[in-house]
Design a protein around this motif. Structure first.
Motif, mmCIF file in Angstrom:
data_model
loop_
_atom_site.group_PDB
_atom_site.id
_atom_site.type_symbol
_atom_site.label_atom_id
_atom_site.label_comp_id
_atom_site.label_asym_id
_atom_site.label_seq_id
_atom_site.Cartn_x
_atom_site.Cartn_y
_atom_site.Cartn_z
ATOM 1 N N VAL A 39 -19.068 1.824 -4.834
ATOM 2 C CA VAL A 39 -19.540 2.350 -3.590
ATOM 3 C C VAL A 39 -19.973 3.770 -3.721
ATOM 4 N N PRO A 40 -20.911 4.322 -2.804
ATOM 5 C CA PRO A 40 -21.136 5.781 -2.956
ATOM 6 C C PRO A 40 -20.076 6.590 -2.114
ATOM 7 N N ASP A 41 -18.980 6.381 -2.445
ATOM 8 C CA ASP A 41 -17.849 7.090 -1.935
ATOM 9 C C ASP A 41 -17.066 7.761 -2.839
ATOM 10 N N TRP A 46 -12.007 7.359 -6.815
ATOM 11 C CA TRP A 46 -10.782 8.347 -7.200
ATOM 12 C C TRP A 46 -9.546 7.578 -6.754
ATOM 13 N N ALA A 47 -9.350 7.067 -5.503
ATOM 14 C CA ALA A 47 -7.908 6.636 -5.125
ATOM 15 C C ALA A 47 -7.286 5.507 -6.039
ATOM 16 N N ALA A 50 -6.020 7.491 -9.350
ATOM 17 C CA ALA A 50 -4.857 8.090 -8.732
ATOM 18 C C ALA A 50 -3.641 7.204 -8.771
ATOM 19 N N ALA A 51 -3.740 5.932 -8.209
ATOM 20 C CA ALA A 51 -2.676 5.074 -7.967
ATOM 21 C C ALA A 51 -2.335 4.683 -9.237
ATOM 22 N N ALA A 52 -3.081 4.379 -10.065
ATOM 23 C CA ALA A 52 -2.925 4.003 -11.557
ATOM 24 C C ALA A 52 -2.098 5.064 -12.158
ATOM 25 N N LEU A 53 -2.309 6.280 -12.161
ATOM 26 C CA LEU A 53 -1.679 7.266 -12.718
ATOM 27 C C LEU A 53 -0.499 7.637 -12.322
ATOM 28 N N PHE A 92 -18.317 15.250 -9.435
ATOM 29 C CA PHE A 92 -17.063 15.104 -9.111
ATOM 30 C C PHE A 92 -16.107 16.040 -9.805
ATOM 31 N N PRO A 93 -15.151 16.667 -9.008
ATOM 32 C CA PRO A 93 -14.427 17.476 -9.982
ATOM 33 C C PRO A 93 -13.141 16.961 -10.512
#
Ligand code: ZN
Length: 316
Positions: A39-41, A46-47, A50-53, A92-93
């Motif tokens: 999706v274009p979000d 990212w979420a 981040a959760a997997a990390l 995306f940073p």
């Protein structure tokens, strides 16, 4: 005291994102895989990463360096990514976000190094795959897309923005149709798996994907054989052009299509003879890749190089 902490490797593709804690010897100590949101979000992509990390068993207080391999284009000086097949991420940073996530998990900063997925596949094969023991080589993928990267004197050849050796978007037909990249007659237009499937279907073959196509070719189907032959001629022209420019004599080739083996390598090598003509490229060797997870291991190789470990020379 020598730093013995493992590194974090991240491999970002259009369908999945893999993360792993990798030892200095290349062992995967823990692994997480999440689906890539389409999706274009930016946050939706990212979420889950981040959760997997956060699920990786990172010890507070230990420094973890991170290597990231991702679909491109990327901008390494800026630390940003804009993968064509991940519409949610444009500039995306990624480097800053991953650094922040690791710091919040461990309380300790680690360095985050970013590279293209083709570059990481080259690095993985250079470390533990078909390029073991070589100091200089090109790694390539022939799959849904066509990518590549070069290791030169045990260092990744990045180019100015981290996109060097983009074999797939090298033109082999100056009069060809316009490619999605804006150029004309790119290797990828003719040699990517879906292009071969489309070409075969236009001549009456009834399968739907590259795996079926190589299966049909192995069974002797003349339409499947012709479609692969046609595509591998373009790939061979791109490989020869790359070798002629870089003067590198070993190419390790993996990816979904290349995995089919002789049915792809035979036409590839045969056509190569037509393009690799100058004496210094006549001995060009094409080796099948060996690793199922070269991208992830390549990202780990990059992370290890931060502290002078792994197979790469320390970065200046
Ligand atoms: Zn192109």
């Amino acid at each position: 005291m020598t730093c013995v902490a493992p590194v974090v490797a991240v491999d970002i593709g259009g369908t999945k994102i893999a993360l792993a804690l990798v030892s200095e010897a290349g062992d995967l100590l823990a692994e997480q895989v999440v689906a890539t949101a389409t999706v274009p979000d930016p946050q939706a992509v990212w979420a889950p990463l981040a959760a997997a990390l956060a699920r990786l068993p990172l010890h507070p207080g230990e420094p973890y360096d991170v290597g990231i391999g991702t679909a491109g284009p990327i901008n390494t000086p800026a630390g940003t990514v804009s993968p064509v097949n991940i519409p949610g991420w444009r500039d995306f940073p990624l480097v800053a976000r991953v650094a922040e996530a690791v710091r919040s998990a461990t309380g300790t900063p680690g360095e985050v190094v970013l590279a293209g997925d083709g570059h990481c596949i080259a690095l993985g094969e250079h470390w533990l795959g078909a390029g073991r023991g070589l100091h200089t080589m090109v790694g390539m993928v022939i799959s849904t897309g066509i990518g590549g990267g070069a290791v030169v004197d045990d260092q990744l050849f990045t180019g100015s923005t981290g996109n060097a050796v983009h074999v797939g978007h090298t033109s082999v037909n100056a009069w060809g149709e316009r490619c999605v990249c804006g150029c004309h007659g790119c290797v990828e237009m003719y040699a990517r798996g879906p292009a071969l499937v489309t070409a075969a279907r236009a001549r009456g073959w009834s399968g739907t994907d590259g795996e079926q196509l190589t299966g049909s070719a192995r069974a002797g189907d003349p339409v499947a054989l012709a479609a692969i032959d046609h595509g591998m001629r373009a790939a061979a022209a791109g490989i020869a052009a790359t070798a002629t420019q870089l003067d590198i004599d070993t190419f390790v080739i993996g990816g979904g299509l290349a995995k089919a083996g002789a049915v792809v390598f035979e036409p590839l090598r045969r056509h190569l003879g037509d393009f690799a003509a100058l004496p210094y490229v006549q001995g060009l060797e094409l080796r099948p890749a060996e690793l199922p997870n070269a991208g992830l291991l390549g990202a780990a190789s990059l992370a290890l190089s931060v502290t002078g470990r792994g197979p790469l020379r320390s970065r200046p």
